[in-house]
Scaffold this motif. Structure first.
Motif, PDB file in Angstrom:
ATOM      1  N   MET A  64      16.845 -19.156  35.746  1.00  0.00           N
ATOM      2  CA  MET A  64      16.403 -20.390  35.149  1.00  0.00           C
ATOM      3  C   MET A  64      17.055 -20.347  33.952  1.00  0.00           C
ATOM      4  SD  MET A  64      14.051 -21.212  36.985  1.00  0.00           S
ATOM      5  CE  MET A  64      15.139 -20.945  38.301  1.00  0.00           C
ATOM      6  N   LEU A  65      17.407 -19.276  32.962  1.00  0.00           N
ATOM      7  CA  LEU A  65      18.013 -19.470  31.966  1.00  0.00           C
ATOM      8  C   LEU A  65      19.541 -20.173  32.195  1.00  0.00           C
ATOM      9  CD1 LEU A  65      17.204 -19.139  28.700  1.00  0.00           C
ATOM     10  CD2 LEU A  65      18.184 -16.803  29.149  1.00  0.00           C
ATOM     11  N   ALA A  66      20.221 -19.769  32.978  1.00  0.00           N
ATOM     12  CA  ALA A  66      21.707 -19.998  33.127  1.00  0.00           C
ATOM     13  C   ALA A  66      21.747 -21.286  33.753  1.00  0.00           C
ATOM     14  CB  ALA A  66      22.408 -19.261  34.001  1.00  0.00           C
ATOM     15  N   LEU A  67      20.860 -21.935  34.714  1.00  0.00           N
ATOM     16  CA  LEU A  67      20.551 -23.207  35.225  1.00  0.00           C
ATOM     17  C   LEU A  67      20.187 -24.247  34.295  1.00  0.00           C
ATOM     18  CD1 LEU A  67      19.324 -22.174  38.654  1.00  0.00           C
ATOM     19  CD2 LEU A  67      21.632 -22.918  38.328  1.00  0.00           C
ATOM     20  N   ALA A  92      26.921 -19.993  35.559  1.00  0.00           N
ATOM     21  CA  ALA A  92      26.622 -21.449  36.077  1.00  0.00           C
ATOM     22  C   ALA A  92      27.472 -22.419  35.148  1.00  0.00           C
ATOM     23  CB  ALA A  92      25.142 -22.010  35.912  1.00  0.00           C
ATOM     24  N   LYS A  93      28.193 -23.214  35.990  1.00  0.00           N
ATOM     25  CA  LYS A  93      29.083 -24.000  35.299  1.00  0.00           C
ATOM     26  C   LYS A  93      28.498 -25.434  35.739  1.00  0.00           C
ATOM     27  CE  LYS A  93      33.925 -25.878  34.929  1.00  0.00           C
ATOM     28  NZ  LYS A  93      35.194 -25.794  35.477  1.00  0.00           N
ATOM     29  N   GLY A 114      28.483 -27.809  30.407  1.00  0.00           N
ATOM     30  CA  GLY A 114      29.275 -26.625  30.434  1.00  0.00           C
ATOM     31  C   GLY A 114      28.735 -25.175  31.039  1.00  0.00           C
ATOM     32  N   VAL A 115      29.122 -23.946  30.535  1.00  0.00           N
ATOM     33  CA  VAL A 115      28.923 -22.890  31.006  1.00  0.00           C
ATOM     34  C   VAL A 115      27.860 -22.336  30.508  1.00  0.00           C
ATOM     35  CG1 VAL A 115      30.023 -20.494  31.527  1.00  0.00           C
ATOM     36  CG2 VAL A 115      31.459 -22.522  31.829  1.00  0.00           C
ATOM     37  N   ARG A 116      26.951 -21.800  31.260  1.00  0.00           N
ATOM     38  CA  ARG A 116      26.011 -20.942  30.735  1.00  0.00           C
ATOM     39  C   ARG A 116      25.707 -19.548  31.449  1.00  0.00           C
ATOM     40  NH1 ARG A 116      21.610 -24.131  28.135  1.00  0.00           N
ATOM     41  NH2 ARG A 116      20.032 -22.668  29.085  1.00  0.00           N
ATOM     42  N   VAL A 117      25.469 -18.604  30.836  1.00  0.00           N
ATOM     43  CA  VAL A 117      25.809 -17.063  31.237  1.00  0.00           C
ATOM     44  C   VAL A 117      24.295 -16.241  31.146  1.00  0.00           C
ATOM     45  CG1 VAL A 117      26.903 -15.165  31.736  1.00  0.00           C
ATOM     46  CG2 VAL A 117      28.165 -17.172  31.757  1.00  0.00           C
ATOM     47  N   ALA A 118      23.484 -16.118  31.972  1.00  0.00           N
ATOM     48  CA  ALA A 118      22.325 -15.220  31.342  1.00  0.00           C
ATOM     49  C   ALA A 118      22.385 -13.856  32.073  1.00  0.00           C
ATOM     50  CB  ALA A 118      21.157 -16.037  31.949  1.00  0.00           C
ATOM     51  N   VAL A 119      21.782 -12.950  31.107  1.00  0.00           N
ATOM     52  CA  VAL A 119      21.861 -11.318  31.672  1.00  0.00           C
ATOM     53  C   VAL A 119      20.501 -11.103  31.607  1.00  0.00           C
ATOM     54  CG1 VAL A 119      22.559  -9.163  31.052  1.00  0.00           C
ATOM     55  CG2 VAL A 119      24.050 -11.118  30.591  1.00  0.00           C
ATOM     56  N   THR A 120      20.101 -10.197  32.746  1.00  0.00           N
ATOM     57  CA  THR A 120      18.936  -9.478  32.914  1.00  0.00           C
ATOM     58  C   THR A 120      18.996  -8.390  33.218  1.00  0.00           C
ATOM     59  OG1 THR A 120      16.653  -9.686  34.187  1.00  0.00           O
ATOM     60  CG2 THR A 120      18.509  -9.998  35.387  1.00  0.00           C
ATOM     61  N   GLY A 121      17.982  -7.271  32.901  1.00  0.00           N
ATOM     62  CA  GLY A 121      17.997  -5.763  33.233  1.00  0.00           C
ATOM     63  C   GLY A 121      18.566  -5.135  32.100  1.00  0.00           C
ATOM     64  N   ALA A 122      19.276  -5.752  31.185  1.00  0.00           N
ATOM     65  CA  ALA A 122      19.984  -5.148  30.178  1.00  0.00           C
ATOM     66  C   ALA A 122      19.257  -5.117  28.782  1.00  0.00           C
ATOM     67  CB  ALA A 122      21.446  -5.627  30.209  1.00  0.00           C
TER      68      ALA A 122
END
Length: 265
Positions: free
Chosen positions: A125-128, A190-191, A195-203
């Motif tokens: 959801m965050l990256a999209l 996601a591009k 632009g580019v969005r990158v989201a991280v989970t679990g960390a």
């Protein structure tokens, strides 16, 4: 289990009315709430079942616009042919959540509402750049997720759908805990037109987050090779019995490389 009043809601308005009757909780798939109730981490007086509300179900794809009802199961997201065509990364993500029993019961809305720090959907959801639709308002994902198990939802607010514009490219990769299948580290890249969005989970020690370091590198070239030499600070990452913060910092970059490779496949 302890004594609890069960209600089957027939509409969103009915669900909101019933949850106000006591110290109530909404129930979708129950993959987080039921275990929490069993261990007494949650003790609602009332549980309001949302799974019989027709308006909360289903996936709609119109061009590049995707709308997914809150009680749509992981299995339905994984197997929807129209979704696979416009955003295969999200369908792929759903196909690797838990096991078949979990995928046929758990829901996208329930996962997002609980915002488990190791859940898969929040990163997507965050990256999209998705919009979380509730019975009261529409919230961008960047403002929806607030921290560990915390969102912007109010007590009488229920997620009805999520909607987003499918990106040109997207990929997801996670390093799963071998027992739970939850992400020890998962990265959705996601591009799209913004632009580019990158989201991280679990960390993250405060839940899902966007990686500015990886976004900056991929904005120049959306290829796995662009991440050579890129590092992510371990300072705000989680350390537990499964992995240290330093280990997860390395995993973030490794999973990002795999996510981008999948996006470009």
């Amino acid at each position: 289990m302890y004594s609890v009043n069960y209600h089957r809601a027939t509409s969103v308005a009915d669900a909101v009315k019933k949850v106000k009757a006591g110290d109530g909780k909404f129930l979708a798939g129950g993959m987080t709430l039921i275990p929490a109730m069993k261990t007494r981490l949650a003790a609602p007086s009332d549980v309001v079942d949302l799974t019989h509300i027709a308006e909360l179900k289903g996936i709609k794809v119109s061009g590049k616009t995707v709308t997914i009802g809150a009680t749509t199961t992981h299995a339905e997201v994984a197997n929807d042919e129209k979704l696979k065509k416009v955003c295969p990364a999200l369908a792929g993500l759903a196909s690797h959540i838990g096991d078949p029993a979990v995928r046929h019961r758990g829901t996208i809305g329930g996962s997002i509402a609980n915002n488990d720090p190791a859940a898969d959907y929040p990163s997507a959801m965050l990256a999209l750049g998705a919009t979380i639709v509730t019975n009261k308002r529409e919230l961008p994902a960047d403002k929806f997720f607030k921290g560990l198990f915390e969102t912007a939802l109010k007590d009488d607010e229920v997620i009805t759908a999520v909607t987003f514009t499918a990106p040109a490219k997207a990929g997801y990769a996670k390093f799963p805990n071998p027992a739970s299948r939850y992400a020890m580290t998962g990265v959705f890249a996601a591009k799209g037109k913004d632009g580019v969005r990158v989201a991280v989970t679990g960390a993250g020690d405060d839940g899902v987050f966007r990686s500015k370091e990886i976004e900056a590198a991929l904005a120049k070239k959306f290829e796995a090779t662009a991440l050579e030499g890129v590092t992510v600070p371990a300072k705000n990452l989680m350390s537990d019995i499964h992995a240290s913060a330093e280990y997860r910092a390395n995993l973030v970059v490794v999973m990002a490389r795999r996510a981008v490779a999948a996006a470009n496949a």
